[in-house]
Design an enzyme around this catalytic site. Structure first.
Site, PDB file in Angstrom:
ATOM      1  N   TYR A 212       0.870  -1.190   0.000  1.00  0.00           N
ATOM      2  CA  TYR A 212       0.000   0.000   0.000  1.00  0.00           C
ATOM      3  C   TYR A 212       0.904   1.237   0.000  1.00  0.00           C
ATOM      4  O   TYR A 212       1.474   1.601   1.019  1.00  0.00           O
ATOM      5  CB  TYR A 212      -0.904  -0.046   1.237  1.00  0.00           C
ATOM      6  CG  TYR A 212      -1.897   1.092   1.380  1.00  0.00           C
ATOM      7  CD1 TYR A 212      -2.138   2.017   0.366  1.00  0.00           C
ATOM      8  CD2 TYR A 212      -2.635   1.225   2.557  1.00  0.00           C
ATOM      9  CE1 TYR A 212      -3.058   3.036   0.528  1.00  0.00           C
ATOM     10  CE2 TYR A 212      -3.570   2.237   2.726  1.00  0.00           C
ATOM     11  CZ  TYR A 212      -3.768   3.147   1.706  1.00  0.00           C
ATOM     12  OH  TYR A 212      -4.680   4.155   1.878  1.00  0.00           O
TER      13      TYR A 212
ATOM     14  N   LYS B 250      -1.000  -1.139  -4.350  1.00  0.00           N
ATOM     15  CA  LYS B 250      -2.118  -0.198  -4.280  1.00  0.00           C
ATOM     16  C   LYS B 250      -1.457   1.160  -4.336  1.00  0.00           C
ATOM     17  O   LYS B 250      -0.744   1.562  -3.410  1.00  0.00           O
ATOM     18  CB  LYS B 250      -2.891  -0.382  -2.974  1.00  0.00           C
ATOM     19  CG  LYS B 250      -3.970   0.664  -2.717  1.00  0.00           C
ATOM     20  CD  LYS B 250      -4.569   0.435  -1.329  1.00  0.00           C
ATOM     21  CE  LYS B 250      -5.843   1.198  -1.047  1.00  0.00           C
ATOM     22  NZ  LYS B 250      -5.747   2.648  -1.093  1.00  0.00           N
TER      23      LYS B 250
ATOM     24  N   GLY C 267      -5.276   4.439  -6.422  1.00  0.00           N
ATOM     25  CA  GLY C 267      -5.885   4.794  -5.133  1.00  0.00           C
ATOM     26  C   GLY C 267      -6.607   6.120  -5.046  1.00  0.00           C
ATOM     27  O   GLY C 267      -7.356   6.331  -4.101  1.00  0.00           O
TER      28      GLY C 267
HETATM   29  O1  MN9 Z   1      -6.801   5.253  -1.043  1.00  0.00           O
HETATM   30  C1  MN9 Z   1      -8.394   6.902  -0.475  1.00  0.00           C
HETATM   31  N1  MN9 Z   1      -7.309   7.602   0.062  1.00  0.00           N
HETATM   32  C2  MN9 Z   1      -7.328   8.095   1.276  1.00  0.00           C
HETATM   33  C3  MN9 Z   1      -7.917   5.597  -0.988  1.00  0.00           C
HETATM   34  O2  MN9 Z   1      -8.244   7.967   2.034  1.00  0.00           O
HETATM   35  C4  MN9 Z   1      -6.112   8.820   1.664  1.00  0.00           C
HETATM   36  C5  MN9 Z   1      -9.081   7.645  -1.609  1.00  0.00           C
HETATM   37  O3  MN9 Z   1     -10.224   6.925  -1.920  1.00  0.00           O
HETATM   38  C6  MN9 Z   1      -9.440   9.073  -1.255  1.00  0.00           C
HETATM   39  O4  MN9 Z   1     -10.199   9.111  -0.068  1.00  0.00           O
HETATM   40  C7  MN9 Z   1     -10.256   9.742  -2.344  1.00  0.00           C
HETATM   41  C8  MN9 Z   1     -10.621  11.182  -2.035  1.00  0.00           C
HETATM   42  O5  MN9 Z   1      -9.472  11.996  -2.034  1.00  0.00           O
HETATM   43  O6  MN9 Z   1      -9.553   9.673  -3.531  1.00  0.00           O
END
Ligand code: MN9
Length: 294
Positions: free
Chosen positions: A134, A162, A186
């Site tokens: 990740y 990821k 992501g």
């Molecule tokens: O990795 C999420 N990242 C974080 C997944 O939460 C840091 C994303 O889905 C973000 O929440 C999304 C909104 O910025 O892209």
């Protein structure tokens, strides 16, 4: 090996009034996302507030998701600043027959790259599970470039990455060099960029209530309909812009509440959504997402 490409909802964690995991709401969330077309789930990640949960709570979530999504692709985020906890969670993921384990890089103490690498290898080896690294430098503070990421990708114990970074150059280099490894993008607001640079799908937090939009973006992209895919990305991004004004995870939980689920709030120190924030979500987000059967 199972085809693990696709759209994965990074599940939120619903809490009841006593701060316990709301099992019923979690089951409904899984069902709703299967209805929206999600291919799988990323369980106990950043979105699930997992780094603020204890091992028992994380196991409880992993078990409920498995029981309610037997046929979906399942990735357990087992990362923890306590490697001992991470091993316990990885062993449990194996026991539950999850498809992959995943972990954020060990953070806070500014570990050297060889220390980080060995952490990942020990977890994969001891659990006999394939690892999805990740990569989320903005949160973890651990920056890794092509050379570091390659050292994982060339290793059989690693399934892929990821990739939560807007360094799409590095993403493209990784996919180009290791085409058979799994690369999941992501940042929801840039999934189309990720797909264009070789990602096999995405993992995202806003998928909890609009996975259908990301399933559609990927479908259109795979059909070569990039312009149409961008229109759906535009719709998603208008919504994400509203979330960012409020606080992404807090807003996501409030949206679930407005859809009729019982999600409660994020754990402190996250602040609760204000009345003004709730109004904004009700007017600018709720009418544009699919209703839930709750
Ligand atoms: O990795 C999420 N990242 C974080 C997944 O939460 C840091 C994303 O889905 C973000 O929440 C999304 C909104 O910025 O892209």
């Amino acid at each position: 090996m199972k085809d693990l490409k696709g759209i994965y909802t990074a599940l939120l964690t619903p809490f009841d009034r006593n701060g316990k995991i709301n099992e019923e709401a979690l089951k409904q969330l899984v069902k709703h996302n299967l209805n929206l077309g999600a291919d799988g789930f990323y369980v106990c990640g950043s979105t699930g507030e997992a780094l603020m949960l204890n091992v028992e709570e994380r196991k409880q979530i992993m078990k409920i998701v498995k029981e309610n999504a037997e046929s979906a692709n399942l990735i357990a985020h087992i990362g923890s600043i306590s490697e001992r906890d991470a091993h316990a969670l990885a062993a449990y993921a194996k026991e539950l027959d999850y498809d992959l384990i995943s972990s954020v890089a060990p953070f806070y103490y500014k570990f050297s790259f060889p220390e980080i690498r060995d952490y990942y290898i020990r977890l994969a080896e001891k659990s006999d599970m394939k690892m999805l690294v990740y990569h989320i430098p903005v949160f973890s503070g651990v920056g890794m470039g092509f050379d570091e990421l390659s050292s994982f990708l060339e290793d059989d114990r690693f399934a892929g990455i990821k990739f939560t970074s807007n360094d799409f150059f590095t993403m493209e280099r990784c996919k180009n060099r290791f085409p058979d490894k799994l690369l999941l993008s992501g940042y929801d607001e840039m999934i189309l960029s990720g797909l264009a640079m070789g990602a096999d799908g995405g993992i995202g937090s806003t998928y909890n209530f609009m996975a259908d939009k990301f399933v559609l973006i990927r479908k259109l992209f795979l059909e070569g309909k990039t312009e149409e895919a961008r229109k759906v990305q535009n719709e998603a991004n208008r919504i994400i812009s509203v979330l960012i004004k409020i606080g992404v995870m807090q807003a996501e939980k409030e949206i679930m509440n407005q859809l009729g689920f019982d999600f409660g709030h994020c754990l402190p120190p996250f602040k609760k959504v204000t009345a003004e924030g709730k109004k904004l979500l009700k007017e600018e987000v709720l009418p544009y997402i699919r209703k839930a059967d709750v």
